[in-house]
Design an enzyme around this catalytic site. Structure first.
Site, PDB file in Angstrom:
ATOM      1  N   ASN A  57       0.832  -1.210   0.000  1.00  0.00           N
ATOM      2  CA  ASN A  57       0.000   0.000   0.000  1.00  0.00           C
ATOM      3  C   ASN A  57       0.864   1.257   0.000  1.00  0.00           C
ATOM      4  O   ASN A  57       0.589   2.224  -0.726  1.00  0.00           O
ATOM      5  CB  ASN A  57      -0.917   0.011   1.220  1.00  0.00           C
ATOM      6  CG  ASN A  57      -2.042  -0.998   1.133  1.00  0.00           C
ATOM      7  OD1 ASN A  57      -2.289  -1.587   0.090  1.00  0.00           O
ATOM      8  ND2 ASN A  57      -2.723  -1.216   2.243  1.00  0.00           N
ATOM      9  N   ARG A 404     -10.420  -4.155 -14.428  1.00  0.00           N
ATOM     10  CA  ARG A 404      -9.277  -4.993 -14.077  1.00  0.00           C
ATOM     11  C   ARG A 404      -9.728  -6.441 -14.211  1.00  0.00           C
ATOM     12  O   ARG A 404     -10.782  -6.813 -13.706  1.00  0.00           O
ATOM     13  CB  ARG A 404      -8.802  -4.757 -12.634  1.00  0.00           C
ATOM     14  CG  ARG A 404      -8.389  -3.325 -12.317  1.00  0.00           C
ATOM     15  CD  ARG A 404      -7.837  -3.233 -10.897  1.00  0.00           C
ATOM     16  NE  ARG A 404      -7.797  -1.871 -10.409  1.00  0.00           N
ATOM     17  CZ  ARG A 404      -6.809  -1.010 -10.643  1.00  0.00           C
ATOM     18  NH1 ARG A 404      -5.784  -1.400 -11.372  1.00  0.00           N
ATOM     19  NH2 ARG A 404      -6.829   0.212 -10.146  1.00  0.00           N
ATOM     20  N   ARG A 434      -5.037   2.078 -13.299  1.00  0.00           N
ATOM     21  CA  ARG A 434      -3.671   2.265 -12.811  1.00  0.00           C
ATOM     22  C   ARG A 434      -3.031   0.951 -12.369  1.00  0.00           C
ATOM     23  O   ARG A 434      -3.618   0.185 -11.616  1.00  0.00           O
ATOM     24  CB  ARG A 434      -3.665   3.276 -11.659  1.00  0.00           C
ATOM     25  CG  ARG A 434      -2.266   3.622 -11.166  1.00  0.00           C
ATOM     26  CD  ARG A 434      -2.332   4.691 -10.103  1.00  0.00           C
ATOM     27  NE  ARG A 434      -2.649   5.992 -10.665  1.00  0.00           N
ATOM     28  CZ  ARG A 434      -3.515   6.843 -10.140  1.00  0.00           C
ATOM     29  NH1 ARG A 434      -4.197   6.520  -9.066  1.00  0.00           N
ATOM     30  NH2 ARG A 434      -3.726   8.013 -10.698  1.00  0.00           N
ATOM     31  N   HIS A 464     -15.132   2.934 -15.119  1.00  0.00           N
ATOM     32  CA  HIS A 464     -14.951   2.176 -13.893  1.00  0.00           C
ATOM     33  C   HIS A 464     -16.148   1.296 -13.579  1.00  0.00           C
ATOM     34  O   HIS A 464     -16.110   0.465 -12.671  1.00  0.00           O
ATOM     35  CB  HIS A 464     -14.691   3.165 -12.743  1.00  0.00           C
ATOM     36  CG  HIS A 464     -14.313   2.529 -11.446  1.00  0.00           C
ATOM     37  ND1 HIS A 464     -15.145   2.529 -10.342  1.00  0.00           N
ATOM     38  CD2 HIS A 464     -13.199   1.862 -11.061  1.00  0.00           C
ATOM     39  CE1 HIS A 464     -14.545   1.910  -9.340  1.00  0.00           C
ATOM     40  NE2 HIS A 464     -13.374   1.482  -9.749  1.00  0.00           N
ATOM     41  N   TYR A 497     -12.040  -9.906  -2.191  1.00  0.00           N
ATOM     42  CA  TYR A 497     -12.771  -8.663  -1.983  1.00  0.00           C
ATOM     43  C   TYR A 497     -14.242  -8.977  -1.725  1.00  0.00           C
ATOM     44  O   TYR A 497     -14.799  -9.889  -2.314  1.00  0.00           O
ATOM     45  CB  TYR A 497     -12.707  -7.756  -3.213  1.00  0.00           C
ATOM     46  CG  TYR A 497     -11.354  -7.214  -3.594  1.00  0.00           C
ATOM     47  CD1 TYR A 497     -10.197  -7.621  -2.947  1.00  0.00           C
ATOM     48  CD2 TYR A 497     -11.232  -6.289  -4.624  1.00  0.00           C
ATOM     49  CE1 TYR A 497      -8.963  -7.119  -3.305  1.00  0.00           C
ATOM     50  CE2 TYR A 497      -9.998  -5.777  -4.999  1.00  0.00           C
ATOM     51  CZ  TYR A 497      -8.859  -6.200  -4.341  1.00  0.00           C
ATOM     52  OH  TYR A 497      -7.644  -5.702  -4.702  1.00  0.00           O
ATOM     53  N   ARG A 593     -14.380   2.066   4.340  1.00  0.00           N
ATOM     54  CA  ARG A 593     -13.179   1.272   4.607  1.00  0.00           C
ATOM     55  C   ARG A 593     -11.916   2.125   4.690  1.00  0.00           C
ATOM     56  O   ARG A 593     -11.096   1.960   5.571  1.00  0.00           O
ATOM     57  CB  ARG A 593     -12.980   0.231   3.496  1.00  0.00           C
ATOM     58  CG  ARG A 593     -11.798  -0.692   3.740  1.00  0.00           C
ATOM     59  CD  ARG A 593     -11.370  -1.413   2.472  1.00  0.00           C
ATOM     60  NE  ARG A 593     -10.647  -0.552   1.563  1.00  0.00           N
ATOM     61  CZ  ARG A 593     -10.814  -0.523   0.251  1.00  0.00           C
ATOM     62  NH1 ARG A 593     -11.720  -1.288  -0.314  1.00  0.00           N
ATOM     63  NH2 ARG A 593     -10.110   0.288  -0.506  1.00  0.00           N
ATOM     64  N   HIS A 621     -15.108  -3.983  -0.286  1.00  0.00           N
ATOM     65  CA  HIS A 621     -15.089  -3.283  -1.567  1.00  0.00           C
ATOM     66  C   HIS A 621     -16.488  -2.939  -2.085  1.00  0.00           C
ATOM     67  O   HIS A 621     -16.626  -2.125  -2.996  1.00  0.00           O
ATOM     68  CB  HIS A 621     -14.359  -4.170  -2.590  1.00  0.00           C
ATOM     69  CG  HIS A 621     -14.012  -3.486  -3.873  1.00  0.00           C
ATOM     70  ND1 HIS A 621     -14.681  -3.730  -5.052  1.00  0.00           N
ATOM     71  CD2 HIS A 621     -13.064  -2.565  -4.167  1.00  0.00           C
ATOM     72  CE1 HIS A 621     -14.159  -2.991  -6.019  1.00  0.00           C
ATOM     73  NE2 HIS A 621     -13.181  -2.268  -5.518  1.00  0.00           N
TER      74      HIS A 621
END
Length: 713
Positions: A57, A404, A434, A464, A497, A593, A621
């Site tokens: 992270n 993704r 990214r 997204h 997730y 979160r 998530h």
């Protein structure tokens, strides 16, 4: 904004004192990740995992967020953040708050976890601790496997300072020439083509009877054999170091007609490396070595992190492969959703199963279906839906957005099969996701070669949203089946997730997705949708209106309540609107979160707002939005957080969940999360988080465990 009375002055809800800094709030989130490693209730190897996640992270945080702030300082951009800090003030505050966390992480690993692991037979040894037999083995290993790979690079007038790749481990070496007596500087890169920890064969004497795994860091093996790399020289000093570079792509989309080519060019620039934003170095390094690296990389003391013990603790993740299940979370299998348990899994026989009315489409026709991952199987629901669509002779078209996806994605393979089966297949592959740009380019090209219509994102917007549209011929009619989710179409992250997905064949949702895909693939300025909340079209306005509706109910003496779950809350306009709702008496429960810039519990501003964060085994998530609506409850799920980028600069989709049973299921999920006292943290008015505690009169409620147990029954 509202007045609490005729005599009380109006409160300025844009005042910086009512906002937390985004970057400092992120540090608080990563601190909660670190706490999972510090918590003795976490299984031992899982504690290593959380140390590794903390480091990963941080790497991404420096590569993107810190890099952006440093760019702004260099460009002399003094625009303040909503909390009133300039870029330089933010960098200074980050450095001040981060150093104690990193020190704690390294000290805890070295002084606590290493001894605890050794008690269980897992030994991460230092080279100096080895016996002669072990050293002989490692010297032989070095000569045979490591030495041929290494390239020592001198730094002198004839050899400029070498390029240092981002996140690589390196040894800074000082040697003295015995002839000239000159002290010389060199760099040796630790090869990432070899394992970080080198283990011993079975015939080498074990550390103790209970040894399960014994490893030595590769860089220490190299360091203790430097004389072979610099023959005839006197080794004066060696120090391990690591740099982090700016990795944010500078995409000027208006300057090119080919987004794919532009992203590929930017990826090449990233590999060459942006500006250095951090130097990590062993605390034992001399000031001369530290100064040399700082000078070469144009760094200040603020950018340097001197660390005790191992660098790059994210490599600890590899130790999760050690076969000690008692030191890990208990394994469990995702449940097949109850309504899907009798489906035919043989895709080669999907045509006959369709005739028998035993397919996933018939299930969806009966009633909308809600799935909750990872507790319910992604493979048995989402992947099955897309795979069946690929093989079903009645399916005419499949459209999907991919933000993704995993490297061996069954979904991508199903899309290729669908195209080969003659179906119309369209996939919007977001090249600007990214750190997944390269992977997405690979899969986009594979899809295109198979005949899939591939769209490489939109100029000025990231796509997204997570949506699938399947068009199926049924008799004389065409029916549209949809999936709208909160998470990526990625079979790997679907196991890690927490996410939600809605399957439906409702005509209005199908029509909305048709309009959305036309916007994504063609020319459209669609400004209205029947059911969907779509960014950047109507999502911001609709969310503000839903919050304000609760406020109006309170102004008329009726109850008002909002529960919202998301990854991050940053948007100042949304926050100010929530403050106004709180002032009117609306009860607001937020499950955030990560980053939360809203300050709860401030008298006269946010008295009625409570914020919790849950950090546990799975990454929270999913996004859920619940509005009381004077008893006519409305519940939504989707891909967007309440951040400016999601509301204004991304294509997002949020859907209402209108089936009463499914809406009730979502409300039950929210209630379970709000009752958590195992992994939940309460945000305080000063920006700190306090972890909830169970006790004698408060039995432990672990929401994630409870979800898993409920769906295993």
């Amino acid at each position: 904004m509202t007045r609490t009375s005729e005599t009380t002055p109006e409160i300025n809800l844009s005042d910086p004192q009512y906002y937390f800094n985004r970057e400092l709030s992120w540090l608080e989130f990563n601190n909660r990740v670190l706490h999972e490693a510090l918590d003795p209730r976490t299984p031992l190897l899982e504690r290593l995992k959380f140390l590794a996640i903390f480091s990963t992270n941080l790497d991404e945080f420096f590569m993107v967020r810190v890099a952006i702030l440093m760019q702004r300082v260099e460009a002399q951009v003094d625009k303040v953040s909503p909390d009133g800090k300039t870029p330089q003030q933010q960098l200074d505050a980050l450095s001040q708050q981060l150093r104690p966390l990193v020190t704690e992480q390294h000290r805890f690993f070295d002084r606590t976890l290493r001894p605890l692991l050794a008690e269980k037979g897992v030994h991460i040894l230092n080279y100096m601790d080895l016996n002669q037999e072990q050293r002989r083995y490692l010297q032989h290993y070095f000569e045979q496997r490591v030495f041929p790979i290494l390239t020592p690079l001198a730094v002198d007038p004839a050899h400029p300072f070498p390029y240092i790749s981002s996140l690589s481990l390196n040894l800074a070496v000082l040697v003295k020439d015995p002839v000239t007596q000159k002290e010389l500087f060199a760099r040796v890169k630790v090869p990432n083509s070899l394992p970080r920890f080198i283990t011993f064969p079975a015939d080498i004497e074990p550390v103790d009877r209970n040894s399960v795994w014994v490893g030595v860091p590769l860089e220490q093996i190299i360091a203790h054999n430097l004389e072979l790399l610099f023959p005839g020289m006197n080794i004066q000093e060696y120090s391990l170091f690591r740099i982090t570079r700016d990795a944010d792509l500078e995409i000027e989309e208006d300057l090119t007609h080919d987004l794919l080519v532009l992203i590929q060019q930017e990826l090449r620039k990233r590999r060459l490396g942006g500006a250095v934003v951090r130097l990590e170095i062993e605390a034992s390094a001399s000031q001369a070595v530290r100064d040399r690296l700082m000078r070469e990389k144009d760094l200040t003391d603020r950018d340097v992190y001197a660390l005790e013990g191992l660098l790059n603790l994210k490599d600890l993740m590899s130790l999760m492969a050690i076969p000690l299940p008692a030191l890990k979370d208990q394994p469990w299998g995702a449940a097949v959703p109850s309504r899907l348990r009798n489906l035919n899994d043989d895709t080669s026989d999907l045509a006959s199963s369709a005739e028998a009315n035993e397919d996933i489409f018939s299930i969806i026709r009966k009633q909308d279906l809600l799935v909750h991952h990872p507790y319910e199987s992604f493979t048995a629901s989402v992947e099955h839906f897309i795979t069946q669509a690929a093989h079903d002779p009645k399916v005419l078209a499949i459209k999907i957005t991919l933000y993704r996806t995993s490297g061996d994605s069954p979904i991508v393979k199903a899309l290729i099969n669908a195209a080969e089966n003659g179906k119309q297949v369209a996939a919007l592959v977001e090249l600007k996701a990214r750190f997944d740009e390269e992977n997405n380019i690979h899969w986009a090209q594979r899809l295109e070669q198979a005949g899939v219509n591939v769209i490489y994102g939109l100029v000025g917007l990231k796509t997204h949203t997570k949506v699938v549209l399947v068009v199926r011929e049924e008799g004389e009619a065409i029916r549209r089946y949809i999936h709208i989710g909160t998470g990526n179409y990625n079979s790997k992250t679907a196991k890690l997730y927490t996410d939600l997905g809605l399957f439906s064949c409702k005509e209005d949702l199908g029509a909305d997705l048709t309009d959305l895909f036309n916007f994504l693939t063609g020319y459209s300025r669609q400004q209205s949708y029947r059911k969907l909340l779509v960014a950047p079209v109507n999502l911001r306005d609709r969310m503000l209106a839903l919050i304000q509706r609760e406020t109006e109910y309170r102004h008329h003496g009726k109850p008002g309540h909002i529960i919202a779950k998301m990854n991050a809350l940053v948007d100042p306009q949304i926050i100010a609107t929530l403050y106004a709702a709180s002032q009117a008496g609306v009860e607001i429960d937020l499950i955030i979160r990560g980053v939360c810039c809203l300050r709860p519990g401030v008298a006269g501003v946010s008295d009625n707002i409570r914020v919790i964060s849950i950090v546990g085994r799975f990454l929270e998530h999913s996004r859920i939005f619940h509005f009381h609506n004077n008893g006519e409850e409305e519940v939504f799920i989707g891909s967007a957080d309440w951040m400016p980028r999601n509301l204004d600069r991304r294509v997002e989709a949020i859907t209402p969940v209108e089936e009463p049973a499914l809406a009730a299921q979502l409300c039950a999920i929210l209630d379970t999360l709000l009752a958590d006292n195992r992994h939940a943290w309460d945000l305080q008015p000063d920006g700190t988080y306090v972890q909830r505690q169970s006790g004698e009169n408060m039995p432990e409620h672990d929401a994630q465990t409870e979800f898993a147990m409920q769906l295993q029954q």
